[in-house]
Enzyme design. Sequence first.
Site, mmCIF file in Angstrom:
data_model
loop_
_atom_site.group_PDB
_atom_site.id
_atom_site.type_symbol
_atom_site.label_atom_id
_atom_site.label_comp_id
_atom_site.label_asym_id
_atom_site.label_seq_id
_atom_site.Cartn_x
_atom_site.Cartn_y
_atom_site.Cartn_z
ATOM 1 N N HIS A 147 -22.770 0.153 13.728
ATOM 2 C CA HIS A 147 -23.410 1.595 13.754
ATOM 3 C C HIS A 147 -23.887 1.947 15.058
ATOM 4 O O HIS A 147 -23.827 3.357 15.541
ATOM 5 C CB HIS A 147 -24.437 1.623 12.547
ATOM 6 C CG HIS A 147 -23.501 1.981 11.339
ATOM 7 N ND1 HIS A 147 -23.499 3.166 10.580
ATOM 8 C CD2 HIS A 147 -23.132 0.825 10.298
ATOM 9 C CE1 HIS A 147 -22.738 2.768 9.442
ATOM 10 N NE2 HIS A 147 -22.626 1.286 9.219
ATOM 11 N N HIS B 68 -31.022 0.144 8.872
ATOM 12 C CA HIS B 68 -30.432 1.331 8.649
ATOM 13 C C HIS B 68 -31.417 2.368 8.422
ATOM 14 O O HIS B 68 -31.446 3.132 7.243
ATOM 15 C CB HIS B 68 -29.303 1.032 7.286
ATOM 16 C CG HIS B 68 -28.182 0.658 7.364
ATOM 17 N ND1 HIS B 68 -27.223 1.260 8.572
ATOM 18 C CD2 HIS B 68 -27.293 -0.484 7.170
ATOM 19 C CE1 HIS B 68 -26.155 0.457 8.518
ATOM 20 N NE2 HIS B 68 -26.146 -0.617 7.794
#
Length: 219
Positions: A76, A22
């Site tokens: 993602h 992330h």
Amino acid sequence: MSLIQKHGKNIAGRDFIVGDLHGQYDLLIEAMARVDFDKIKDRLFCVGDLIDRGADSLKCLSLPFEPWFFGVRGNHEMLALEALERSGNAESLWMINGGTWASKENRTEVRQILFEALTYLPYARQVEVMGQQVGIVHAEPPTDWSMIEDAGPAEKEQIVWGRSRIKRMDKTPVTGIDAVVVGHTIIKQPTWLGNVFYIDTGAFQTGRLTLINAREVLA
């Protein structure tokens, strides 16, 4: 590209597995330094979600081009793909889920890097470690590891988005593989459910990025 890529044993160095990045590039570099990671001999496998929520998402998205880095695609990456291909509602969904970093970058560049990176990010990897087989997917493996070879849309969605196993605390072993390492669902500390090992410790929230020697998975 194949849905799964298989790797023989590392005869020169060590293999490590890291949780969801992330955009926490600095945390990754610090974690690699702690284990004296050797980019010539060692290999780093990642459970996906390289991007979103972190400021250095573009740096992390470039990791698949490194010869020592081997990731799988996370939800993602797929959110970003949908947004950059279709915009509209997909764009809004991506932004809500941490894609705002991309608005500070050149959109054409982000799109190009993402598309190229995805060619290095299969749905699954399988690594020989200590004579055994360790599987890696982002979210949830099928009940039988061999099902990945012919995964259809529903199976792919489970691999990238699934949480049913951890919600049920299902300890049923995945057949056809010795162990599987996954991320996606944030847990306080790395946790086993059967032969599935969850290692996403929420680096973007907690500052704790889990990086383990692959041998520990089989210890």
